[in-house]
Design a protein around this motif. Structure first.
Motif, PDB file in Angstrom:
ATOM      1  N   HIS A  49      -2.947   6.123 -29.937  1.00  0.00           N
ATOM      2  CA  HIS A  49      -2.520   4.821 -30.496  1.00  0.00           C
ATOM      3  C   HIS A  49      -0.918   5.033 -30.897  1.00  0.00           C
ATOM      4  N   GLU A  50      -0.260   3.724 -30.855  1.00  0.00           N
ATOM      5  CA  GLU A  50       1.223   3.691 -30.909  1.00  0.00           C
ATOM      6  C   GLU A  50       1.550   3.227 -32.270  1.00  0.00           C
ATOM      7  N   THR A  51       2.974   4.240 -32.467  1.00  0.00           N
ATOM      8  CA  THR A  51       3.557   3.941 -33.791  1.00  0.00           C
ATOM      9  C   THR A  51       5.031   3.703 -33.486  1.00  0.00           C
ATOM     10  N   VAL A  52       5.924   3.591 -34.155  1.00  0.00           N
ATOM     11  CA  VAL A  52       7.445   2.853 -33.932  1.00  0.00           C
ATOM     12  C   VAL A  52       7.838   3.811 -32.856  1.00  0.00           C
ATOM     13  N   SER A  53       7.678   5.131 -33.032  1.00  0.00           N
ATOM     14  CA  SER A  53       8.607   6.150 -32.146  1.00  0.00           C
ATOM     15  C   SER A  53       7.878   7.075 -31.327  1.00  0.00           C
ATOM     16  N   THR A  54       6.343   6.995 -31.743  1.00  0.00           N
ATOM     17  CA  THR A  54       5.427   8.209 -31.025  1.00  0.00           C
ATOM     18  C   THR A  54       4.536   7.468 -30.479  1.00  0.00           C
ATOM     19  N   TRP A  55       3.681   8.190 -29.665  1.00  0.00           N
ATOM     20  CA  TRP A  55       2.144   8.175 -29.340  1.00  0.00           C
ATOM     21  C   TRP A  55       1.265   9.040 -30.026  1.00  0.00           C
ATOM     22  N   VAL A  56       0.154   8.790 -30.593  1.00  0.00           N
ATOM     23  CA  VAL A  56      -0.527   9.795 -31.426  1.00  0.00           C
ATOM     24  C   VAL A  56      -1.897   9.860 -30.799  1.00  0.00           C
ATOM     25  N   VAL A  57      -1.837  11.332 -30.743  1.00  0.00           N
ATOM     26  CA  VAL A  57      -3.400  11.696 -29.933  1.00  0.00           C
ATOM     27  C   VAL A  57      -4.487  11.916 -31.477  1.00  0.00           C
ATOM     28  N   GLY A  58      -3.981  12.490 -32.196  1.00  0.00           N
ATOM     29  CA  GLY A  58      -4.794  13.135 -33.572  1.00  0.00           C
ATOM     30  C   GLY A  58      -3.895  12.951 -34.784  1.00  0.00           C
ATOM     31  N   GLN A  59      -4.572  13.390 -35.870  1.00  0.00           N
ATOM     32  CA  GLN A  59      -3.933  13.900 -37.036  1.00  0.00           C
ATOM     33  C   GLN A  59      -2.531  14.588 -37.134  1.00  0.00           C
ATOM     34  N   ARG A  60      -2.669  15.444 -35.951  1.00  0.00           N
ATOM     35  CA  ARG A  60      -1.720  16.610 -36.244  1.00  0.00           C
ATOM     36  C   ARG A  60      -0.867  16.594 -34.645  1.00  0.00           C
ATOM     37  N   GLU A  61      -1.146  15.627 -33.781  1.00  0.00           N
ATOM     38  CA  GLU A  61      -0.860  15.717 -32.650  1.00  0.00           C
ATOM     39  C   GLU A  61      -0.123  14.648 -32.016  1.00  0.00           C
ATOM     40  N   SER A  62       1.144  14.436 -31.903  1.00  0.00           N
ATOM     41  CA  SER A  62       1.907  13.299 -31.610  1.00  0.00           C
ATOM     42  C   SER A  62       2.964  13.572 -30.560  1.00  0.00           C
ATOM     43  N   TYR A  63       3.592  12.859 -29.582  1.00  0.00           N
ATOM     44  CA  TYR A  63       4.265  12.945 -28.777  1.00  0.00           C
ATOM     45  C   TYR A  63       5.378  11.691 -28.634  1.00  0.00           C
ATOM     46  N   MET A  64       6.608  12.041 -28.477  1.00  0.00           N
ATOM     47  CA  MET A  64       7.771  11.022 -28.388  1.00  0.00           C
ATOM     48  C   MET A  64       7.664  10.278 -27.474  1.00  0.00           C
ATOM     49  N   LYS A  65       8.079   8.924 -27.520  1.00  0.00           N
ATOM     50  CA  LYS A  65       7.930   7.785 -26.662  1.00  0.00           C
ATOM     51  C   LYS A  65       8.733   7.923 -25.556  1.00  0.00           C
ATOM     52  N   GLU A  66      10.251   8.324 -26.038  1.00  0.00           N
ATOM     53  CA  GLU A  66      11.180   8.487 -24.938  1.00  0.00           C
ATOM     54  C   GLU A  66      11.023   9.396 -23.853  1.00  0.00           C
ATOM     55  N   ASN A  67      10.419  10.449 -24.066  1.00  0.00           N
ATOM     56  CA  ASN A  67      10.400  11.701 -23.173  1.00  0.00           C
ATOM     57  C   ASN A  67       9.097  12.162 -22.990  1.00  0.00           C
ATOM     58  N   GLY A  68       8.317  11.867 -23.913  1.00  0.00           N
ATOM     59  CA  GLY A  68       6.807  12.676 -23.552  1.00  0.00           C
ATOM     60  C   GLY A  68       6.611  14.098 -24.375  1.00  0.00           C
ATOM     61  N   LYS A  69       7.521  14.544 -24.936  1.00  0.00           N
ATOM     62  CA  LYS A  69       7.473  15.832 -25.459  1.00  0.00           C
ATOM     63  C   LYS A  69       6.651  15.893 -26.895  1.00  0.00           C
ATOM     64  N   ARG A  70       5.952  16.883 -27.117  1.00  0.00           N
ATOM     65  CA  ARG A  70       5.477  16.726 -28.356  1.00  0.00           C
ATOM     66  C   ARG A  70       6.253  17.070 -29.653  1.00  0.00           C
ATOM     67  N   ASN A  71       6.103  16.394 -30.756  1.00  0.00           N
ATOM     68  CA  ASN A  71       6.624  16.450 -31.801  1.00  0.00           C
ATOM     69  C   ASN A  71       6.514  17.855 -32.666  1.00  0.00           C
ATOM     70  N   GLY A  72       7.607  18.325 -33.259  1.00  0.00           N
ATOM     71  CA  GLY A  72       7.355  19.337 -33.915  1.00  0.00           C
ATOM     72  C   GLY A  72       7.217  20.551 -33.378  1.00  0.00           C
ATOM     73  N   SER A  73       7.227  20.661 -31.966  1.00  0.00           N
ATOM     74  CA  SER A  73       7.062  22.021 -31.312  1.00  0.00           C
ATOM     75  C   SER A  73       7.985  21.839 -29.776  1.00  0.00           C
ATOM     76  N   PRO A  74       9.244  21.807 -29.924  1.00  0.00           N
ATOM     77  CA  PRO A  74      10.086  21.475 -28.811  1.00  0.00           C
ATOM     78  C   PRO A  74      10.094  22.311 -27.610  1.00  0.00           C
ATOM     79  N   THR A  75       9.298  23.508 -27.838  1.00  0.00           N
ATOM     80  CA  THR A  75       9.499  24.710 -26.813  1.00  0.00           C
ATOM     81  C   THR A  75       8.075  24.749 -26.014  1.00  0.00           C
ATOM     82  N   SER A  76       7.088  23.916 -26.703  1.00  0.00           N
ATOM     83  CA  SER A  76       5.585  23.790 -26.237  1.00  0.00           C
ATOM     84  C   SER A  76       5.660  22.957 -24.728  1.00  0.00           C
TER      85      SER A  76
END
Length: 72
Positions: free
Chosen positions: A23-50
């Motif tokens: 589901h969509e928020t203002v700046s991210t795509w959210v998969v679950g409670q602890r997993e979200s991804y940035m809209k502009e590039n698709g990288k995981r939030n909070g874990s830039p080296t993942s």
């Protein structure tokens, strides 16, 4: 109440690709409670080296179709 999942997207993981609901928020795509991804590039939030990413070009809305037949 949990937000309803509105889109499907392909998630790239270390074990291969898989389709997930998001589901969509203002700046991210959210998969679950602890997993979200940035809209502009698709990288995981909070874990830039993942290596986990979402493929933004595979994003499709979930469409609920009405039933074909109705019973009387």
């Amino acid at each position: 109440m949990k937000p309803k999942k509105t889109h499907m997207v392909t998630l790239v993981t270390e074990n291969g690709n898989k389709r997930v609901k998001v589901h969509e928020t203002v700046s991210t795509w959210v998969v679950g409670q602890r997993e979200s991804y940035m809209k502009e590039n698709g990288k995981r939030n909070g874990s830039p080296t993942s290596q986990r990413r979402i493929l933004l070009d595979t994003l499709t809305p979930i469409v609920i179709l009405p039933p074909l037949f109705t019973t009387a």
